[in-house]
Scaffold this motif. Structure first.
Motif, PDB file in Angstrom:
ATOM      1  N   ARG A   1      26.276  70.963  78.468  1.00 15.70           N
ATOM      2  CA  ARG A   1      26.639  69.811  79.279  1.00 15.70           C
ATOM      3  C   ARG A   1      28.152  69.755  79.440  1.00 15.70           C
ATOM      4  O   ARG A   1      28.894  69.912  78.464  1.00 15.70           O
ATOM      5  CB  ARG A   1      26.118  68.513  78.653  1.00 15.70           C
ATOM      6  CG  ARG A   1      24.632  68.318  78.870  1.00 15.70           C
ATOM      7  CD  ARG A   1      24.082  67.066  78.226  1.00 15.70           C
ATOM      8  NE  ARG A   1      23.853  67.246  76.805  1.00 15.70           N
ATOM      9  CZ  ARG A   1      23.150  66.415  76.039  1.00 15.70           C
ATOM     10  NH1 ARG A   1      22.611  65.335  76.583  1.00 15.70           N
ATOM     11  NH2 ARG A   1      22.987  66.639  74.759  1.00 15.70           N
TER      12      ARG A   1
ATOM     13  N   THR B   1      18.149  79.792  83.652  1.00 18.16           N
ATOM     14  CA  THR B   1      16.753  80.216  83.762  1.00 18.16           C
ATOM     15  C   THR B   1      16.681  81.722  83.999  1.00 18.16           C
ATOM     16  O   THR B   1      15.651  82.245  84.413  1.00 18.16           O
ATOM     17  CB  THR B   1      16.046  79.464  84.896  1.00 18.16           C
ATOM     18  OG1 THR B   1      16.741  79.685  86.131  1.00 18.16           O
ATOM     19  CG2 THR B   1      15.999  77.972  84.607  1.00 18.16           C
TER      20      THR B   1
ATOM     21  N   GLN C   1      21.469  74.565  82.786  1.00 15.26           N
ATOM     22  CA  GLN C   1      20.534  75.371  82.002  1.00 15.26           C
ATOM     23  C   GLN C   1      20.314  76.700  82.704  1.00 15.26           C
ATOM     24  O   GLN C   1      20.053  76.761  83.904  1.00 15.26           O
ATOM     25  CB  GLN C   1      19.199  74.662  81.822  1.00 15.26           C
ATOM     26  CG  GLN C   1      18.204  75.464  80.980  1.00 15.26           C
ATOM     27  CD  GLN C   1      16.891  74.733  80.773  1.00 15.26           C
ATOM     28  OE1 GLN C   1      16.547  73.850  81.544  1.00 15.26           O
ATOM     29  NE2 GLN C   1      16.162  75.076  79.720  1.00 15.26           N
TER      30      GLN C   1
ATOM     31  N   GLN D   1      19.834  78.938  77.642  1.00 17.71           N
ATOM     32  CA  GLN D   1      20.753  77.979  77.015  1.00 17.71           C
ATOM     33  C   GLN D   1      21.017  76.788  77.934  1.00 17.71           C
ATOM     34  O   GLN D   1      21.035  76.910  79.158  1.00 17.71           O
ATOM     35  CB  GLN D   1      22.082  78.657  76.678  1.00 17.71           C
ATOM     36  CG  GLN D   1      23.062  77.754  75.926  1.00 17.71           C
ATOM     37  CD  GLN D   1      24.388  78.448  75.627  1.00 17.71           C
ATOM     38  OE1 GLN D   1      24.637  79.568  76.073  1.00 17.71           O
ATOM     39  NE2 GLN D   1      25.253  77.778  74.876  1.00 17.71           N
ATOM     40  N   THR D   2      21.225  75.635  77.327  1.00 16.92           N
ATOM     41  CA  THR D   2      21.603  74.423  78.045  1.00 16.92           C
ATOM     42  C   THR D   2      22.918  73.910  77.505  1.00 16.92           C
ATOM     43  O   THR D   2      23.091  73.768  76.288  1.00 16.92           O
ATOM     44  CB  THR D   2      20.534  73.336  77.897  1.00 16.92           C
ATOM     45  OG1 THR D   2      19.297  73.806  78.438  1.00 16.92           O
ATOM     46  CG2 THR D   2      20.946  72.054  78.625  1.00 16.92           C
TER      47      THR D   2
ATOM     48  N   GLN E   1      24.505  68.722  83.401  1.00 17.84           N
ATOM     49  CA  GLN E   1      23.760  69.570  82.471  1.00 17.84           C
ATOM     50  C   GLN E   1      23.398  70.860  83.185  1.00 17.84           C
ATOM     51  O   GLN E   1      22.848  70.835  84.279  1.00 17.84           O
ATOM     52  CB  GLN E   1      22.501  68.849  82.009  1.00 17.84           C
ATOM     53  CG  GLN E   1      21.592  69.686  81.110  1.00 17.84           C
ATOM     54  CD  GLN E   1      20.383  68.902  80.656  1.00 17.84           C
ATOM     55  OE1 GLN E   1      20.494  67.950  79.903  1.00 17.84           O
ATOM     56  NE2 GLN E   1      19.215  69.308  81.150  1.00 17.84           N
TER      57      GLN E   1
END
Length: 921
Positions: A402, A318, A316, A399-400, A314
């Motif tokens: 995977r 920042t 994300q 946004q995240t 995952q």
């Protein structure tokens, strides 16, 4: 109840009977389940591997990697990468090459890097590298693996000049800058090994070369050169003077040494790396990474699914700007062998890569990776070239996404593995991954709740729980058992082929599982040993002569014995042989069978005994029924073998001990199963007449010897090897002949042996000597100090105890920690048998022989309680923890039960499934 195989003097006893009386329902003294989880989180929450640099030293390794590790018992994941990019190497426990010889091999991996923005990506990363020559341990792929860091050695040639290294970029790529990290860049003292004169050349066909840069008289450790922009598929550094020629070695033995070869398009170089931190979270089974990719800070969480072969990362953002990333799924390895087929492709929006092992007379294996992006959109259509498939995507601020990679294949002669991996990957969605992650976290929670210890000692707990983590990651029922280095393979040439070494190493992986209440995690071991039995039968009949031709030829003219099993030193999955040597030893089957007996001793699983353990135990014994020599004059059975590899002597102490353990277990099992009465009589006779454990005199003290003094031949004829590994105490463990309730004189002799050996720091001894010392009552604080000294001296960042040759077997010392807290010998359990009374400690649900789960606490020098859960309804016998005081035994949920006290032993009947609390009154 295991029958003791040595004689002990009868003790005077006093008996006090306590009868049941009406009392309120009792409850266990151990913490309730909710409190147990709270305590486990507190114990494990701070035990983490931590990295703050991106050199990933030891990721690509021929032993067990030193970076963050993940696994689900079938797939292994090793953290790697470099400045500004992340790689996860993926391996599979049953992905073994059969040709030319069996070996655990690497599969491939997934790399995440910046595609654009913030700087130029290293175009050489993961390229296929070849060279004019290579040192076997430093192939050219090491120069493009991104694993460079302090102390690192990349490509090292053989002696001679000139030398060259060539990169195949897969497709033509444009670059305008190259960077070479010479030897002194990572090893500052090695300035004489820095490359001096070379040319940079390019080609479109790997045969016609154009020189684009020439360097002479370089002395620097790092070369960073900007050149006119070039587009080429093949790039070569041709070194005419690979060293400085300033020392005798660099003059007489010149070797080219390139730590890393990097290519960039543009002068910006890699994007600023920013802060970096990576943690191996053993409580949850995750790798958590904070880093900067393409100039944008991101966090990553990577994990493996508990019940499916999925690796999920995952990512994300920042940061405050969008970054374009690429995810590459690739097959192969930098430290590669020839003969493999590495391919990659695209199926819709899924990328895949497949690796196939070399063909030959044995099996061919194949395994595949397939990767999908979930939670984001692709920027264009994925592409594939050679062994690498790529997808590109944008990661917006906050946004995240995977990346899910499915793994399929392995084993013997599989087919369609790419399709299987794609199907598994394509079946995933955001919702399914949420479910898989919840299952993953719950799996580890339940794993940790099986048992735990609170030692009030950060060093011991760090070792203990980290190595339980490695075991939980690398062995699961129904999967291929882990060999020397677990399920982690980042090389095609692991030391000892990564095999299952049978003269202690393989079984040492599992030594601590039974007492840790994780016995079922040893089941893959039994499966792998039994798969070899048909070949072991053949060897006993046809190959015994190779053990020692003169001895076997004189005794067994046919070259073998009529029945039984004979194992070489190194076996592999699928009934195959990895190391066909015997080293003049016939006892590998004895080492192998100890873990069958231990499993039954601790679980009392009669189905396992009848169907799995007992038949194998009989075959091991059958060999020795033929092989033992009977001395009619002395009325004694003698055993000739090699106590150490390559030696030869009569009555190896290790073999005698394990044979005693086996014969005693067979006698008991035949009674329990009501079978083989005639064989039982034979086993009993041999057991009664088997030679005693040999002794010798060392510095004026009688100590336990490797074999009978005066009978040795071979390179080292000493019966005692100070400083070597404690083979001469393997009759204590795993042989189970001498224990905490054995006669004091015998135990003192063992303690004197431990001291005279002084083998605390010997690499092979780590999974042996601490347990052996605990089993005989070695002074507890000294034992703890020695164990902690080795842990502190040899632990690396991922918390494993490191040495240059061994790996997962270090987990065997888990048994030593458990034995400090709990032991059962001669059918009597004893809490805190070696633990210093001045140190507070507690444990919950450690398992003991006769299928008891035991919990207890030592506080302020006093045992507070003992909880015993009976899983087989056996009689409980507990050494009195409160001498001179009366005790009460309560059945949880019921009331007081009757018990007797005889001498120092509390005895009471149990019912299967019931828990009993013993406390002083």
């Amino acid at each position: 109840m295991r029958r003791k195989t040595t004689l002990a003097a009868a003790a005077a006893v006093s008996v006090v009977a306590t009868f049941a009386v009406a009392t309120p329902p009792a409850r266990a003294a151990a913490p309730p389940p909710a409190q147990q989880w709270t305590e486990v989180q507190a114990l494990l929450g701070g035990i983490r591997g931590v990295w703050t640099t991106q050199d990933y030293a030891g990721a690509v390794s021929r032993t067990m990697p030193n970076t963050a590790l993940l696994g689900n018992g079938d797939i292994g994941v090793t953290s790697g990468g470099g400045n500004g990019f992340k790689t996860f190497y993926v391996s599979k426990g049953n992905f073994w090459a059969g040709n030319p010889n069996p070996s655990l091999v690497a599969l491939g991996g997934v790399t995440v890097a910046a595609e654009s923005g913030g700087g130029s990506a290293n175009l050489a990363l993961g390229a296929t590298a070849s060279a004019s020559s290579s040192h076997p341990s430093f192939p050219p792929g090491r120069a493009v693996n991104g694993g460079w860091g302090s102390g690192y050695e990349g490509w090292v040639s053989e002696v001679g000049k000139p030398q060259w290294i060539t990169l195949d970029l897969g497709t033509a790529k444009t670059f305008s800058r190259y960077l070479l990290r010479h030897d002194a860049a990572a090893r500052p003292a090695e300035t004489a090994n820095n490359s001096k004169n070379w040319t940079l050349q390019v080609s479109d066909n790997n045969s016609t070369w154009t020189t684009v840069d020439t360097v002479t008289n370089n002395t620097a450790g790092t070369t960073d050169r900007t050149i006119a922009s070039r587009t080429a598929r093949y790039v070569r550094v041709h070194l005419t003077e690979p060293t400085q020629g300033t020392t005798a070695d660099s003059i007489n033995n010149p070797r080219a040494r390139i730590g890393q070869f990097e290519l960039y398009n543009g002068t910006g170089g890699p994007a600023p790396s920013g802060p970096f931190r990576e943690e191996q979270n053993i409580l949850r089974g995750d790798v958590d990474t904070t880093m900067t990719v393409g100039g944008v800070p991101v966090t990553m969480r990577t994990w493996t699914a508990a019940n499916d072969n999925l690796v999920v990362t995952q990512i994300q953002s920042t940061g405050s700007s969008t970054v374009r990333l690429r995810a590459e799924t690739w097959s192969g390895v930098q430290d590669a062998r020839t003969g493999f087929t590495n391919t990659a492709g695209v199926a819709g929006s899924t990328t895949w890569a497949t690796r196939r092992t070399p063909s030959g007379s044995r099996w061919v294996s194949e395994a595949s990776l397939a990767t999908r992006l979930i939670g984001g959109g692709l920027a264009g259509t994925p592409t594939a070239s050679g062994a690498t498939a790529r997808m590109v995507f944008d990661l917006a601020p906050g946004q995240t996404i995977r990346l899910v990679t499915a793994v399929a294949g392995g084993g013997q002669n599989p087919s369609g593995t790419a399709g299987s991996a794609q199907s598994l990957a394509n079946a995933q969605s955001g919702a399914t991954l949420d479910t898989r992650y919840a299952e993953h976290v719950e799996w580890w929670k339940q794993y940790w709740l099986r048992s735990y210890v609170d030692l009030n000692d950060d060093v011991l707990e760090r070792f203990y729980y980290a190595h339980l983590y490695f075991l939980g990651s690398s062995t699961r029922a129904g999967k291929t058992a882990p060999g020397l280095y677990g399920v982690w393979a980042t090389s095609d040439s692991p030391s000892f082929s990564g095999d299952m070494h049978l003269n202690y190493n393989f079984m040492a992986n599992f030594y601590g599982l039974y007492s840790s209440n994780r016995a079922e995690f040893a089941r893959p071991y039994h499966d792998l040993i039994l798969a070899y039995v048909p070949e072991a039968r053949r060897r006993a009949q046809q190959d015994l002569r190779r053990v020692k031709p003169d001895y076997v030829g004189a005794r067994f003219p046919s070259g073998g014995v009529p029945s039984g099993v004979l194992f070489p030193v190194g076996i592999a999955p699928f009934g195959s042989t990895a190391d066909d040597n015997y080293h003049q030893q016939v006892g590998n089957s004895l080492f192998a069978v100890t873990q069958f007996i231990a499993y039954y001793d601790y679980t009392q699983d009669t189905t396992f005994l009848a169907n799995t353990a007992y038949p194998f135990m009989k075959e091991v014994a059958a060999f020795f029924q033929h092989y033992l020599e009977y001395d009619a004059g002395a009325q004694r059975y003698n055993l000739w073998t090699g106590p150490h590899e390559g030696t030869w002597a009569r009555n190896s102490s290790a073999d005698l001990g394990m044979l005693r353990y086996l014969l005693a277990a067979l006698v008991d099992a035949s009674v329990d199963l009501n079978t083989d009465a005639s064989l039982r009589a034979t086993w009993t006779t041999i057991l009664q007449r088997l030679a005693p454990i040999p002794t010798t005199v060392q510095n004026g003290q009688t100590v336990y010897a490797l074999g009978d003094p005066g009978t040795f031949s071979g390179g080292d004829t000493r019966p005692f090897h100070p400083g070597d590994n404690t083979v001469n105490l393997e009759f204590v463990h795993p042989g189970e002949v001498l224990g905490i309730r054995s006669p004091a004189a015998d135990r003192q002799r063992a303690i004197d042996t431990v001291n005279a050996m002084n083998s605390w720091g010997q690499d092979n001894s780590f999974p042996k000597v601490f347990t052996q010392a605990a089993r005989v009552g070695y002074p507890g604080q000294t034992l703890i100090d020695q164990l902690k000294g080795q842990i502190n001296a040899k632990s690396v960042a991922n918390l494993r105890v490191f040495d240059p040759h061994h790996g997962l077997e270090k987990a065997g010392a888990i048994e030593a920690v458990n034995n400090l807290l709990l032991q059962s010998d001669d059918g009597v359990m004893r809490v805190f048998p070696v633990w210093p009374t001045s140190r507070n400690a507690s444990f919950v649900n450690l398992r003991e022989k006769d299928a008891f789960l035991v919990s207890s606490s030592l506080q302020g020098g006093q045992v507070q309680y003992v909880d015993v859960t009976s899983q087989a309804g056996r009689q409980a016998r507990l050494q009195h923890a409160w001498p001179g005081r009366n005790v009460v035994v309560n059945r949880v949920g019921s009331g007081t039960v009757s018990h007797t006290v005889s001498g120092d032993v509390i005895t009471f009947a149990t019912q299967s499934g019931a828990t009993y609390t013993v406390t002083p009154v």
